[in-house]
Design a protein around this motif. Structure first.
Motif, short mmCIF file in Angstrom:
data_model
loop_
_atom_site.label_atom_id
_atom_site.label_comp_id
_atom_site.label_asym_id
_atom_site.label_seq_id
_atom_site.Cartn_x
_atom_site.Cartn_y
_atom_site.Cartn_z
N VAL A 1 7.89 3.81 5.89
CA VAL A 1 7.74 3.89 4.44
C VAL A 1 6.52 3.10 3.98
N LEU A 2 6.15 2.08 4.75
CA LEU A 2 5.04 1.20 4.36
C LEU A 2 3.70 1.77 4.82
N LYS B 1 9.15 7.15 0.60
CA LYS B 1 7.69 7.04 0.67
C LYS B 1 7.06 7.40 -0.67
N SER B 2 7.57 8.43 -1.34
CA SER B 2 7.01 8.85 -2.62
C SER B 2 7.20 7.78 -3.68
N LEU B 3 8.39 7.18 -3.72
CA LEU B 3 8.65 6.13 -4.71
C LEU B 3 7.82 4.89 -4.40
N ALA B 4 7.69 4.54 -3.11
CA ALA B 4 6.85 3.41 -2.74
C ALA B 4 5.38 3.70 -3.06
N TYR B 5 4.98 4.94 -2.91
CA TYR B 5 3.62 5.39 -3.27
C TYR B 5 3.39 5.18 -4.77
N CYS B 6 4.36 5.60 -5.59
CA CYS B 6 4.26 5.41 -7.05
C CYS B 6 4.11 3.93 -7.39
N ALA B 7 4.95 3.11 -6.80
CA ALA B 7 4.90 1.68 -7.09
C ALA B 7 3.57 1.08 -6.65
#
Length: 445
Positions: A309-310, A339-345
């Motif tokens: 995810v990172l 991954k998409s939510l971590a990308y947004c953040a």
């Protein structure tokens, strides 16, 4: 329109290639070639440092603290501290840490020299601890800024147009080998800068020269140091059959899905960015905790490494394609969501580029759909990359090249499918994007 007033006939348009025939242009080429060597070496060092920081923070530090392996909860405090540091850099140092990635990969010209330390520091912290961003945007900014600064030391009366070309050449050198090919980096910067018309060749040649030299430097340093070239590349790619009717149907589906997914990611990232900017330091730390929490959630629910995810994901693409059969559909879907939510953040507050995470999310989506009949994994992988890249970047030519050149000879086989998915995603993304508001009012029309 009022009639044209009488007067002498208008002169014929000048020769757009006249600058190429001048001694000044030859000097500009020489300067681009000379600057390409140190700037590409600095870019190589930057990528090597990022790689070392990733290994240090995620592997070596837990071992030094007595853990047998990296605990699944490790990214949570790590990214929280990183968010605090990046927030302080953005708030306190000149330049705000560089461009805000939620706004896309846009050309704003070479940054001032005083901004470069903050850009480098914010990017190193963001990329080194696992923010879901890539190194391309900081490298473009650092390469352009260093080139303009160095050229200014040599020739203080450099004209603005020549200064812009020198800055572009520095950016070309910095990303020369990052995307796997100097030509691909050239297309990326060409589309980002909006160059067009006869002047395209005039402006592009110095950059291509720097990119070619930069790629040689990357290759030489990679061999000499044993660190590799940090270039985007895949190993063995599963052979794909020629496109069939069913796969052209899947190209439409993937294009539509990527357009909506990419638009959702951009809108959420921009909405988060507005809230982060109200309290930059604290909010960036909170976003770091969110990213770490998403990695922890993925690790605990899927049984796989939270590091998936990172980070930007470019070095995991080959592993993802080669071992896609080992992922369950649930794991792939969970990876897409986290991954998409971590990308947004990450887009909302950290500093880095948007290209590689978009590629990774699209690749996972294509592989998840390939579990269904009628879609080969290699074709789904390529179409997902191309469609998601164009949805996030709005650079259609670069998106097609990224998805096809990455796959080597198999890229030629799936290129028609990639083109269809990219075109569909591009058109729908533009339709989903609100038209710019004319703030001048109806009188200006």
């Amino acid at each position: 329109m009022p009639p044209t007033p009488p007067g002498p006939p208008t002169d014929a348009p000048g020769d757009p290639y006249a600058p190429v025939r001048t001694r000044r242009y030859a000097g500009l080429l020489l300067m681009a070639a000379l600057l390409g060597v140190p700037i590409s070496a600095i870019a190589f060092g930057f990528l090597a440092l990022v790689s070392e920081l990733q290994s240090l923070t995620y592997t070596e530090l837990p071992k030094a603290l007595g853990f047998e392996g990296t605990p699944s909860w490790w990214p949570v405090p790590l990214l929280g501290v990183a968010g605090l540091l990046v927030g302080l850099v953005v708030r306190r140092l000149p330049g705000g840490g560089g461009h805000r990635p939620a706004e896309g990969l846009v050309s704003t010209g070479a940054p001032a020299a005083v901004d470069l330390p903050g850009i480098a520091l914010a990017a190193l912290v963001s990329l080194g601890v696992g923010a879901v961003l890539g190194p391309e945007a900081p490298l473009i900014a650092l390469g352009g800024g260093l080139a303009v600064w160095a050229a200014g030391r040599v020739k203080r009366d450099l004209p603005p147009q020549a200064r812009a070309l020198v800055g572009a050449s520095g950016s070309f050198a910095a990303v020369s080998a990052l995307l796997g090919s100097p030509l691909l980096g050239a297309f990326l910067l060409m589309e980002v800068s909006g160059l067009a018309g006869p002047m395209l060749g005039v402006a592009l040649v110095p950059g291509l020269l720097s990119a070619g030299i930069g790629a040689l430097i990357f290759t030489g340093l990679g061999s000499w140091t044993g660190l590799g070239t940090y270039s985007l590349s895949l190993g063995d790619v599963p052979a794909a059959a020629g496109p069939g009717v069913a796969e052209f149907g899947w190209a439409l589906v993937i294009g539509v899905a990527a357009a909506f997914a990419g638009t959702g990611i951009r809108r959420l990232a921009l909405a988060l960015q507005k809230r982060v900017e109200r309290r930059t330091v604290v909010a960036t730390a909170v976003m770091g905790l969110v990213i770490g929490g998403l990695a922890l959630a993925y690790a605990e629910t899927s049984g796989r490494e939270g590091s998936e995810v990172l980070y930007s994901g470019e070095h995991a693409l080959g592993h993802l394609l080669a071992e896609s059969a080992e992922y369950s559909v649930g794991a792939l879907l969970m990876l897409i969501v986290c991954k998409s939510l971590a990308y947004c953040a990450s887009l909302s507050c950290f500093r880095g580029g948007p290209v590689f995470p978009a590629m990774f999310v699209g690749a996972v989506g294509g592989l998840a759909l390939s579990q269904l009949p009628g879609l080969h994994p290699t074709a789904g992988f390529a179409m997902g990359i191309g469609a998601m890249c164009v949805a996030m970047l709005r650079l259609p030519m670069t998106s097609v090249l990224l998805a096809t050149l990455l796959l080597g000879k198999e890229g030629l086989t799936v290129m028609p499918l990639v083109i269809v998915s990219v075109v569909v995603a591009y058109v729908i993304t533009l339709r989903l994007t609100p038209a710019p508001v004319d703030r001048a009012g109806p009188e200006a029309v």
